[in-house]
Scaffold this motif. Structure first.
Motif, PDB file in Angstrom:
ATOM      1  N   ALA A   5       0.861  -1.195   0.000  1.00 16.57           N
ATOM      2  CA  ALA A   5       0.000   0.000   0.000  1.00 16.57           C
ATOM      3  C   ALA A   5       0.890   1.235   0.000  1.00 16.57           C
ATOM      4  CB  ALA A   5      -0.893   0.000   1.231  1.00 16.57           C
ATOM      5  N   ILE A   7       0.941   5.705  -0.746  1.00 16.44           N
ATOM      6  CA  ILE A   7       0.062   6.872  -0.649  1.00 16.44           C
ATOM      7  C   ILE A   7       0.220   7.703  -1.912  1.00 16.44           C
ATOM      8  CG2 ILE A   7      -0.400   9.021   0.600  1.00 16.44           C
ATOM      9  CD1 ILE A   7       0.496   7.560   3.154  1.00 16.44           C
ATOM     10  N   ARG A  17      -4.510   9.432  -1.231  1.00 17.24           N
ATOM     11  CA  ARG A  17      -5.203   8.147  -1.417  1.00 17.24           C
ATOM     12  C   ARG A  17      -4.272   6.997  -1.076  1.00 17.24           C
ATOM     13  NH1 ARG A  17     -10.615   9.375  -3.432  1.00 17.24           N
ATOM     14  NH2 ARG A  17     -10.376  11.413  -4.381  1.00 17.24           N
ATOM     15  N   ILE A  18      -4.792   6.034  -0.351  1.00 14.36           N
ATOM     16  CA  ILE A  18      -4.034   4.801  -0.151  1.00 14.36           C
ATOM     17  C   ILE A  18      -4.290   3.918  -1.366  1.00 14.36           C
ATOM     18  CG2 ILE A  18      -3.772   2.730   1.253  1.00 14.36           C
ATOM     19  CD1 ILE A  18      -4.620   4.420   3.664  1.00 14.36           C
ATOM     20  N   ASP A  20      -3.534   0.352  -3.278  1.00 18.40           N
ATOM     21  CA  ASP A  20      -3.019  -1.020  -3.232  1.00 18.40           C
ATOM     22  C   ASP A  20      -2.354  -1.338  -4.560  1.00 18.40           C
ATOM     23  OD1 ASP A  20      -3.948  -1.628  -0.629  1.00 18.40           O
ATOM     24  OD2 ASP A  20      -5.960  -1.931  -1.400  1.00 18.40           O
ATOM     25  N   THR A  57       7.427  12.293  -3.436  1.00 20.68           N
ATOM     26  CA  THR A  57       7.025  13.600  -2.928  1.00 20.68           C
ATOM     27  C   THR A  57       8.205  14.249  -2.213  1.00 20.68           C
ATOM     28  OG1 THR A  57       4.774  12.808  -2.607  1.00 20.68           O
ATOM     29  CG2 THR A  57       5.410  14.804  -1.406  1.00 20.68           C
ATOM     30  N   ARG A  78       8.154   1.880  -0.519  1.00 14.26           N
ATOM     31  CA  ARG A  78       7.904   1.180   0.749  1.00 14.26           C
ATOM     32  C   ARG A  78       6.432   1.315   1.144  1.00 14.26           C
ATOM     33  NH1 ARG A  78      11.515   4.168   4.817  1.00 14.26           N
ATOM     34  NH2 ARG A  78      10.545   2.648   6.203  1.00 14.26           N
ATOM     35  N   PHE A  80       3.294   2.587   2.593  1.00 11.97           N
ATOM     36  CA  PHE A  80       2.785   3.931   2.895  1.00 11.97           C
ATOM     37  C   PHE A  80       3.730   5.050   2.459  1.00 11.97           C
ATOM     38  CE2 PHE A  80      -0.671   3.141   6.397  1.00 11.97           C
ATOM     39  CZ  PHE A  80      -1.464   2.531   5.435  1.00 11.97           C
ATOM     40  N   GLN A  81       4.628   4.752   1.524  1.00 11.23           N
ATOM     41  CA  GLN A  81       5.458   5.831   0.993  1.00 11.23           C
ATOM     42  C   GLN A  81       4.605   6.699   0.061  1.00 11.23           C
ATOM     43  OE1 GLN A  81       9.228   4.649  -0.620  1.00 11.23           O
ATOM     44  NE2 GLN A  81       9.980   6.753  -0.422  1.00 11.23           N
ATOM     45  N   GLN A  82       4.828   7.982   0.126  1.00 14.51           N
ATOM     46  CA  GLN A  82       4.014   8.897  -0.672  1.00 14.51           C
ATOM     47  C   GLN A  82       4.672   9.187  -2.018  1.00 14.51           C
ATOM     48  OE1 GLN A  82       1.570  12.975   0.242  1.00 14.51           O
ATOM     49  NE2 GLN A  82       3.638  12.880   0.979  1.00 14.51           N
ATOM     50  N   ASP A  84       3.930  11.364  -5.911  1.00 16.69           N
ATOM     51  CA  ASP A  84       3.126  12.320  -6.681  1.00 16.69           C
ATOM     52  C   ASP A  84       2.732  11.684  -8.003  1.00 16.69           C
ATOM     53  OD1 ASP A  84       3.875  14.048  -4.681  1.00 16.69           O
ATOM     54  OD2 ASP A  84       5.279  15.203  -5.933  1.00 16.69           O
TER      55      ASP A  84
END
Lengths: 90, 503
Positions: A5, A7, A17-18, A20, A57, A78, A80-82, A84
Motif C-alpha cells: 500500500a 500513498i 489516497r491509499i 493497493d 514527494t 515502501r 505507505f510511501q508517498q 506524486d
C-alpha cells in the motif's frame, strides 16, 4: 510479486489516497490505480490527454520522475510511501 | 447563629495546606503527577483566581441551572420539534453528542487529577468544582439524546462513540487522551483549562448555541449555554497556573504545552463546529461563519490572553490562520464522501445560494473546494449517485487521525508530511502534527490510525464491509447517508459547472 500500500498524491485531488499495488506494477499501472478511485468521483483528471508521471514527494515538488516502465519494486517504494502523480510538461 | 460573610473565611479555607509528617512531600505529591517543573510549594500557594464560590453557593446555582435546562427540555419534548427538524440539523446534534458527552467524563477525571495532585490549594479547590461540573455535563448530555434514540438509532452514539473504534471517535479520543488524560496536573491545566476551555469551547458552545436558537431548538441552545457557564468558571484555573509558570522561569515549557494543545483541539473542533456552521445549518438560520467566530474568539480574545500572560502566539500561527480557512472545508468534503463510515448523516448542502455564501465568506472557495462539489453534482445530475460515495481510503494523519486532505483544484496543496522513525514511515496532515510527534515520538509511535489497522492485520480481512463493521457502522446504527437525499445537488445549472470545471 507481493501487495503493497502506497500513498498517492494526485495533482488537483484534495485527498491523499491509499493505493493497493503489486510490487511488479509499472509506474503506468500505479498511475491507473491512483486515478481509479479519484477521477470522476471527487476530482477531475488533472489535464485530460496529458501525460502523467510518478515521482517521490519532496518539499520542492522537484524529484525526478520514475521511468514509466519501472516497477514498484525497482523504485524501492515502501509501505505507505508517498508519491506524486502529476502532469508532465515534457 | 449568625453566619460569617464568605469574604471573612473563604481565602483561609481555600488556601488550607499542610506539611506532611508521615510521608515525604514527593510521596504526597509525586513530581510526575503533581509538578514535573519543580516550582516551589510557596509559589503554588500564591495561586489565586477571580471566581470565589463556596460549596453551598455552587450547589444552589447548579441546581437552578439544571432546573432551567431540564424544564426547557420537558417543554420541547411535548412538541414534535425533533420529528420535524431538518435532518442536517439533527446530524449536528448526533455529531455533538457522540463527540462530547463521554468526553465530559474524561474531563471529570482530568479535574480529579488536579483535585488530588495539584500542589496549589486554591487550584485543588477550583478543580473540585470543575470535576463536579464535568460530571453534570456528562450526565445531562447523555440524558438528553437518550430520549431521541427511539426516534433515530444514530443518537445512541452519544453513549457508544467513545467505546467504539470508529475513526471519528479515534480522532477525539487521541486528542483528548493526549491533552487531558495522560499529563501531570500542571500541564493538564494549561492544556485543558487554558487552551481547550478558555480558547476553543467558546466556539462550540456559544457559536452553536446561537445557531440552535435560530433553528428553534431551545433545548440544545439552553443546554450548551448552561454548560458553557460552568466552563467559563473552571477554565479560570489555567490562567494563574500559567502566571506561576512564567514567573518561575518555565515560559518555554508553558509555551510548548500551549502550542501542542491548541493545535490538537483546534483540529478536532474545526470539524465539530466548522462543518455544521458553514454547511449544515440552513442559510437563513446561520449566525456567523466559522471563520468569523474563530476570528473573534481566537484571533482577538485568545491571542490577547496569550500575550497578556507574557506568552507568544504559537509558532505556527500563520499555518493556523490558513487552517481556519481550509481544514473544515476539506473535512466537510471528506466526511461527506466517506459518509457511510459515520454515525451522523451529513448533507452536502452546497446549492447555488450556499455556494455564493461560501465564496463571500471564504474568497477563493469556488476555485478549490467548489471544484470538488462540481464533480459530485455532475454525478448526481447524470444519474450516477453511486459515484458520490467514495471508494478506497484516504491516508490518515498519525497524530490527529484525520484524513490527510487539503486544497485541491488549481491551487493544489494536498500532501502528507512524512518522517521515518525506527524504520516505520509516519504520515502527517501538517508540519504542526509532525512537530508534535517529533517532540515525543515514544509517546505517539505505537498508536495506529484506522488505515494502519487495515494493513497490520487488526482489521482482517480488510474488506469494505469488515472495515465498516469494525468501526461500528451498521452495528451500533446505520452508517451515514446524505441527510437531504442529494436534493441540494439538483438546483444547479449543470452546463455552467462543466464550463467552470474545465478552466
Amino acid at each position: 510479486m507481493s501487495a503493497l500500500a502506497i500513498i498517492g498524491r494526485l495533482e488537483r485531488d484534495p485527498h491523499t489516497r491509499i493505493i493497493d499495488v503489486d510490487t511488479d506494477f509499472t509506474m503506468q499501472e500505479v498511475i491507473e490505480a491512483c486515478l481509479a478511485p479519484a477521477v470522476g468521483y471527487q476530482t477531475r483528471h488533472p489535464k485530460p490527454g496529458a501525460t502523467l508521471r510518478v515521482r517521490l514527494t519532496t518539499d520542492g515538488d522537484d524529484a525526478q520522475p520514475f521511468p514509466q516502465d519501472m516497477t514498484v519494486e525497482q523504485a524501492n517504494l515502501r509501505h505507505f510511501q508517498q508519491i506524486d502523480i502529476y502532469v508532465s510538461e515534457d | 447563629m449568625t453566619m460569617l460573610e464568605r469574604s471573612a473565611w473563604y481565602d483561609i479555607a481555600r488556601d488550607t495546606n499542610w506539611t506532611p509528617s508521615y510521608v515525604t512531600e514527593d510521596e504526597l505529591f509525586p513530581p510526575d503527577q503533581s509538578d514535573p517543573y519543580g516550582i516551589p510549594k510557596s509559589e503554588w500557594e500564591t495561586f489565586d483566581e477571580p471566581y470565589k464560590v463556596s460549596y453551598r453557593e455552587y450547589v444552589n446555582v447548579q441546581r437552578e441551572k439544571d432546573a432551567g435546562a431540564y424544564s426547557v427540555k420537558a417543554a420541547l419534548a411535548r412538541s414534535t420539534y425533533y420529528e420535524d427538524a431538518d435532518p442536517a440539523y439533527l446530524s449536528m446534534l448526533k455529531l455533538h453528542y457522540g463527540a462530547i458527552a463521554l468526553s465530559e467524563y474524561a474531563a471529570c477525571q482530568s479535574d480529579a487529577r488536579m483535585t488530588r495532585f495539584s500542589k496549589a490549594p486554591g487550584m485543588r479547590n477550583m478543580a473540585t468544582f470543575g470535576m463536579l461540573d464535568e460530571l453534570r455535563h456528562g450526565q445531562i448530555q447523555l440524558y438528553f439524546p437518550h430520549q431521541l434514540v427511539s426516534l433515530d438509532r444514530q443518537f445512541d452514539w452519544a453513549h457508544q462513540a467513545h467505546h467504539s473504534k470508529n475513526w471519528a471517535a479515534l480522532v477525539g479520543r487521541h486528542a483528548l487522551d493526549d491533552v487531558m488524560m495522560t499529563r501531570d496536573a500542571v500541564t493538564t491545566s494549561v492544556m485543558l483549562n487554558f487552551c481547550f476551555e478558555t480558547g476553543l469551547t467558546n466556539v462550540q458552545m456559544i457559536g452553536l448555541s446561537a445557531d440552535a436558537a435560530n433553528m428553534g431548538d431551545f433545548t440544545f441552545s439552553n443546554l450548551i449555554t448552561s454548560i458553557q457557564s460552568d466552563e467559563a468558571r473552571h477554565a479560570q484555573i489555567g490562567t494563574p497556573v500559567l502566571e506561576i509558570m512564567v514567573r518561575n522561569g518555565k515560559k518555554a515549557e508553558a509555551q510548548q504545552a500551549v502550542d501542542i494543545a491548541f493545535w490538537r483541539i483546534h483540529r478536532v473542533f474545526a470539524i465539530l463546529t466548522g462543518i455544521p456552521m458553514d454547511y449544515w445549518i440552513p442559510l437563513d438560520k446561520r449566525d456567523r461563519s466559522f471563520k468569523e467566530y474563530m476570528t473573534e474568539f481566537i484571533g482577538v480574545q485568545f491571542e490577547r490572553q496569550l500575550l497578556d500572560l507574557g506568552l507568544e502566539r504559537p509558532w505556527y500561527w500563520d499555518i493556523f490562520l490558513e487552517d481556519v480557512e481550509t481544514h473544515h472545508h476539506c473535512q466537510a468534503a471528506a466526511t461527506w464522501a466517506w459518509r457511510n463510515t459515520l454515525w451522523w448523516n451529513p448533507t452536502g448542502n452546497v446549492g447555488p445560494r450556499e455556494r455564493a455564501w461560501l465564496e463571500q465568506k471564504y474568497p477563493g472557495w469556488s476555485d478549490t473546494f467548489g471544484q470538488y462539489w462540481d464533480v459530485i453534482v455532475e454525478n448526481v445530475q447524470s444519474g450516477h449517485p453511486e459515484k458520490t460515495e467514495a471508494i478506497g481510503m484516504p491516508a490518515m494523519c498519525n497524530m490527529c487521525q484525520i484524513p490527510i486532505s487539503n486544497k485541491g483544484g488549481t491551487v493544489w496543496k494536498t500532501r502528507a508530511y512524512q518522517l521515518e522513525h525506527e524504520g516505520r514511515l509516519y504520515s502527517f496532515c501538517s508540519t504542526v502534527c509532525k512537530w508534535i510527534f517529533e517532540l515525543e515520538p515514544d509517546r505517539y509511535k505505537t498508536f495506529n490510525t484506522i488505515a494502519d489497522r487495515m494493513y497490520n492485520g487488526e482489521i482482517s480481512p480488510n474488506t469494505p464491509e469488515n472495515i465498516l463493521r469494525y468501526m461500528g457502522a451498521g452495528v451500533i446504527s446505520e452508517g451515514g447517508r446524505d441527510a437531504h437525499d442529494l436534493e441540494w445537488a439538483k438546483a444547479y445549472d449543470l452546463s455552467a459547472l462543466s464550463v467552470a470545471g474545465q478552466q
